[in-house]
Design a protein around this motif. Structure first.
Motif, PDB file in Angstrom:
ATOM      1  N   PHE A 226       0.848  -1.194   0.000  1.00 29.83           N
ATOM      2  CA  PHE A 226       0.000   0.000   0.000  1.00 29.83           C
ATOM      3  C   PHE A 226       0.883   1.243   0.000  1.00 29.83           C
ATOM      4  O   PHE A 226       2.052   1.206   0.395  1.00 29.83           O
ATOM      5  CB  PHE A 226      -0.905   0.045   1.235  1.00 29.83           C
ATOM      6  N   LEU A 227       0.301   2.360  -0.406  1.00 29.26           N
ATOM      7  CA  LEU A 227       0.960   3.655  -0.364  1.00 29.26           C
ATOM      8  C   LEU A 227      -0.101   4.680   0.028  1.00 29.26           C
ATOM      9  O   LEU A 227      -1.219   4.624  -0.476  1.00 29.26           O
ATOM     10  CB  LEU A 227       1.580   3.978  -1.728  1.00 29.26           C
ATOM     11  N   CYS A 228       0.241   5.594   0.932  1.00 33.79           N
ATOM     12  CA  CYS A 228      -0.748   6.535   1.461  1.00 33.79           C
ATOM     13  C   CYS A 228      -0.390   7.982   1.128  1.00 33.79           C
ATOM     14  O   CYS A 228       0.783   8.325   0.976  1.00 33.79           O
ATOM     15  CB  CYS A 228      -0.860   6.405   2.981  1.00 33.79           C
ATOM     16  N   ILE A 229      -1.427   8.816   1.051  1.00 36.76           N
ATOM     17  CA  ILE A 229      -1.211  10.249   0.835  1.00 36.76           C
ATOM     18  C   ILE A 229      -1.878  11.049   1.944  1.00 36.76           C
ATOM     19  O   ILE A 229      -2.851  10.617   2.559  1.00 36.76           O
ATOM     20  CB  ILE A 229      -1.765  10.709  -0.525  1.00 36.76           C
ATOM     21  N   ASP A 230      -1.348  12.229   2.174  1.00 42.56           N
ATOM     22  CA  ASP A 230      -1.956  13.202   3.084  1.00 42.56           C
ATOM     23  C   ASP A 230      -3.172  13.797   2.368  1.00 42.56           C
ATOM     24  O   ASP A 230      -3.044  14.356   1.277  1.00 42.56           O
ATOM     25  CB  ASP A 230      -0.941  14.284   3.415  1.00 42.56           C
ATOM     26  N   THR A 231      -4.350  13.671   2.958  1.00 44.60           N
ATOM     27  CA  THR A 231      -5.581  14.124   2.301  1.00 44.60           C
ATOM     28  C   THR A 231      -6.161  15.399   2.908  1.00 44.60           C
ATOM     29  O   THR A 231      -7.305  15.753   2.636  1.00 44.60           O
ATOM     30  CB  THR A 231      -6.651  13.013   2.375  1.00 44.60           C
ATOM     31  N   ARG A 232      -5.375  16.104   3.712  1.00 46.64           N
ATOM     32  CA  ARG A 232      -5.924  17.297   4.371  1.00 46.64           C
ATOM     33  C   ARG A 232      -6.289  18.401   3.386  1.00 46.64           C
ATOM     34  O   ARG A 232      -7.174  19.206   3.644  1.00 46.64           O
ATOM     35  CB  ARG A 232      -4.924  17.821   5.404  1.00 46.64           C
ATOM     36  N   ARG A 233      -5.643  18.444   2.223  1.00 44.07           N
ATOM     37  CA  ARG A 233      -5.920  19.497   1.236  1.00 44.07           C
ATOM     38  C   ARG A 233      -6.792  18.997   0.090  1.00 44.07           C
ATOM     39  O   ARG A 233      -7.140  19.760  -0.809  1.00 44.07           O
ATOM     40  CB  ARG A 233      -4.609  20.044   0.694  1.00 44.07           C
ATOM     41  N   GLY A 234      -7.135  17.724   0.092  1.00 45.07           N
ATOM     42  CA  GLY A 234      -7.960  17.162  -0.974  1.00 45.07           C
ATOM     43  C   GLY A 234      -7.708  15.673  -1.087  1.00 45.07           C
ATOM     44  O   GLY A 234      -6.716  15.160  -0.560  1.00 45.07           O
ATOM     45  N   LEU A 235      -8.633  14.981  -1.744  1.00 47.73           N
ATOM     46  CA  LEU A 235      -8.515  13.537  -1.822  1.00 47.73           C
ATOM     47  C   LEU A 235      -9.313  12.977  -2.990  1.00 47.73           C
ATOM     48  O   LEU A 235     -10.241  13.611  -3.478  1.00 47.73           O
ATOM     49  CB  LEU A 235      -9.012  12.878  -0.535  1.00 47.73           C
ATOM     50  N   PRO A 236      -8.943  11.782  -3.448  1.00 48.89           N
ATOM     51  CA  PRO A 236      -9.758  11.112  -4.452  1.00 48.89           C
ATOM     52  C   PRO A 236     -11.118  10.711  -3.885  1.00 48.89           C
ATOM     53  O   PRO A 236     -11.291  10.662  -2.673  1.00 48.89           O
ATOM     54  CB  PRO A 236      -8.942   9.864  -4.802  1.00 48.89           C
ATOM     55  N   CYS A 237     -12.083  10.421  -4.780  1.00 43.36           N
ATOM     56  CA  CYS A 237     -13.408   9.983  -4.355  1.00 43.36           C
ATOM     57  C   CYS A 237     -14.005   9.098  -5.442  1.00 43.36           C
ATOM     58  O   CYS A 237     -13.284   8.614  -6.309  1.00 43.36           O
ATOM     59  CB  CYS A 237     -14.264  11.211  -4.056  1.00 43.36           C
ATOM     60  N   PHE A 238     -15.354   8.891  -5.469  1.00 39.98           N
ATOM     61  CA  PHE A 238     -15.976   7.975  -6.422  1.00 39.98           C
ATOM     62  C   PHE A 238     -15.667   8.355  -7.867  1.00 39.98           C
ATOM     63  O   PHE A 238     -15.886   9.474  -8.279  1.00 39.98           O
ATOM     64  CB  PHE A 238     -17.497   7.953  -6.228  1.00 39.98           C
ATOM     65  N   GLY A 239     -15.172   7.412  -8.648  1.00 39.93           N
ATOM     66  CA  GLY A 239     -14.907   7.645 -10.056  1.00 39.93           C
ATOM     67  C   GLY A 239     -13.439   7.765 -10.385  1.00 39.93           C
ATOM     68  O   GLY A 239     -13.026   7.603 -11.518  1.00 39.93           O
ATOM     69  N   ASP A 240     -12.598   8.079  -9.383  1.00 47.55           N
ATOM     70  CA  ASP A 240     -11.155   8.196  -9.594  1.00 47.55           C
ATOM     71  C   ASP A 240     -10.457   6.841  -9.473  1.00 47.55           C
ATOM     72  O   ASP A 240      -9.270   6.725  -9.761  1.00 47.55           O
ATOM     73  CB  ASP A 240     -10.530   9.147  -8.568  1.00 47.55           C
ATOM     74  N   SER A 241     -11.179   5.829  -9.007  1.00 52.10           N
ATOM     75  CA  SER A 241     -10.587   4.516  -8.792  1.00 52.10           C
ATOM     76  C   SER A 241      -9.795   4.048  -9.996  1.00 52.10           C
ATOM     77  O   SER A 241     -10.196   4.239 -11.145  1.00 52.10           O
ATOM     78  CB  SER A 241     -11.690   3.491  -8.502  1.00 52.10           C
ATOM     79  N   GLY A 242      -8.670   3.427  -9.733  1.00 51.92           N
ATOM     80  CA  GLY A 242      -7.848   2.893 -10.805  1.00 51.92           C
ATOM     81  C   GLY A 242      -6.933   3.903 -11.453  1.00 51.92           C
ATOM     82  O   GLY A 242      -6.070   3.546 -12.254  1.00 51.92           O
ATOM     83  N   GLY A 243      -7.117   5.185 -11.121  1.00 56.03           N
ATOM     84  CA  GLY A 243      -6.333   6.237 -11.738  1.00 56.03           C
ATOM     85  C   GLY A 243      -4.932   6.348 -11.173  1.00 56.03           C
ATOM     86  O   GLY A 243      -4.571   5.701 -10.193  1.00 56.03           O
ATOM     87  N   PRO A 244      -4.120   7.211 -11.782  1.00 57.81           N
ATOM     88  CA  PRO A 244      -2.697   7.275 -11.437  1.00 57.81           C
ATOM     89  C   PRO A 244      -2.352   8.220 -10.294  1.00 57.81           C
ATOM     90  O   PRO A 244      -2.988   9.249 -10.093  1.00 57.81           O
ATOM     91  CB  PRO A 244      -2.070   7.801 -12.735  1.00 57.81           C
ATOM     92  N   LEU A 245      -1.297   7.854  -9.577  1.00 60.31           N
ATOM     93  CA  LEU A 245      -0.578   8.749  -8.680  1.00 60.31           C
ATOM     94  C   LEU A 245       0.846   8.811  -9.233  1.00 60.31           C
ATOM     95  O   LEU A 245       1.572   7.809  -9.221  1.00 60.31           O
ATOM     96  CB  LEU A 245      -0.568   8.226  -7.242  1.00 60.31           C
ATOM     97  N   VAL A 246       1.219   9.973  -9.764  1.00 62.05           N
ATOM     98  CA  VAL A 246       2.466  10.131 -10.505  1.00 62.05           C
ATOM     99  C   VAL A 246       3.351  11.139  -9.782  1.00 62.05           C
ATOM    100  O   VAL A 246       2.871  12.179  -9.318  1.00 62.05           O
ATOM    101  CB  VAL A 246       2.157  10.596 -11.946  1.00 62.05           C
ATOM    102  N   LEU A 247       4.630  10.847  -9.674  1.00 59.19           N
ATOM    103  CA  LEU A 247       5.560  11.762  -9.007  1.00 59.19           C
ATOM    104  C   LEU A 247       5.534  13.138  -9.663  1.00 59.19           C
ATOM    105  O   LEU A 247       5.542  13.261 -10.889  1.00 59.19           O
ATOM    106  CB  LEU A 247       6.975  11.210  -9.026  1.00 59.19           C
TER     107      LEU A 247
END
Length: 292
Positions: A226-247
């Motif tokens: 697993f890999l986690c992100i800080d979501t205090r400023r925003g976060l993924p939700c319904f429909g973003d599933s499967g999408g990329p997290l790119v450096l």
């Protein structure tokens, strides 16, 4: 078998095009039927800034249909070569239904503009998808899948592959900035425009601590994959599933796949969880060959 099969295939594609006209009305249907046990999290989309053409050329939109179901389910995906798309297993799996096919749309920003310049669409049959054989819809472990396109994508300014990461220690990307993107639910409802958000990756240890606090002492196991992100400023939700997290360093290196989060409404800012791509480079290459 050639002409007859092609005529059936083309007819199926035209039917799918008709379904697409009502796509935004169905966005919130994504993953409602995919159950996740209490304490493990909810399968997820994104809220952020609108993208513009050529900004995120590796991003694709997926429209999955299942047999005996008249709904269309939307996810994101990532181009990793001319013939392969990387996405989440839960985008292609439903415990009670069998996947029929997936429409892959590349080179787009506006999900509903059929005439957008740069747009390429391909219909992929179920047998051309690869879901990790050990995907677990309760723990959301091994939430990764591949889609094999029927023909090569023509690479240009609108369509480019992301780069796979190197095999690294699980903490290799801690505190790095990254870009998550998708057509998912926003604060203002479903969106037809691709959105993106710059986020910061956090350590798995800190992520597990924050989840456990939110669960009032119950433990959420944050696996090395697993890999986690800080979501205090925003976060993924319904429909973003499967999408990329790119450096966010100009390398277009995909380090995560949108997997699951804490609450179904995406209101509680507990870290979102991604599939850590570096944990699955061997698995990807086993099915695709070494990508260049």
């Amino acid at each position: 078998m050639g002409d007859y099969i092609r005529s059936i295939f083309n007819s199926m594609y035209q039917v799918q095009k008709i379904y697409r006209m009502s796509k935004l009305l169905h966005l919130l249907c994504l993953l409602v039927s995919f159950g996740v046990i209490l304490g493990q999290g909810h399968l997820r989309i994104i809220d952020g800034k609108p993208a513009w053409p050529k900004l995120l050329p590796y991003q694709v939109l997926l429209e999955a249909t299942f047999k005996d179901d008249n709904k269309t389910y939307y996810c994101g995906g990532t181009i990793i070569s001319k013939r392969w798309i990387l996405t989440a297993a839960h985008c292609l799996v439903n415990s009670s239904l069998v996947l029929d096919n997936v429409i892959v749309s590349a080179g787009i920003v506006n999900a509903t503009d059929e005439n957008e310049f740069g747009r390429v669409e391909m219909l992929v049959k179920m047998q051309d998808t690869v879901v990790h054989s050990e995907y677990n819809n309760k723990t959301i472990e091994n939430d990764i899948a591949l889609i094999h396109l029927p023909e090569d994508l023509k690479l240009n300014d609108y369509i480019q592959p992301a780069k796979l990461p190197k095999r690294k220690h699980p903490n290799a990307y801690d505190f790095r900035k990254a870009i998550v993107s998708g057509w998912g639910q926003t604060n203002h409802g479903p969106t037809d425009i691709l959105k993106y958000l710059v986020v910061r990756i956090i350590s798995n240890k800190h992520c597990e601590k924050l989840w456990s606090l939110a669960l009032n002492g119950l433990r959420k196991l944050i696996l090395n994959s697993f890999l986690c992100i800080d979501t205090r400023r925003g976060l993924p939700c319904f429909g973003d599933s499967g999408g990329p997290l790119v450096l966010d360093d100009g390398s277009d290196t995909i380090v995560g796949i949108v997997s699951h989060g804490y609450d179904a409404e995406c209101n509680i800012r507990v870290p979102d969880i991604f599939t850590r791509v570096s944990s699955f480079v061997d698995w990807i290459e086993m099915h695709t060959g070494k990508l260049t």
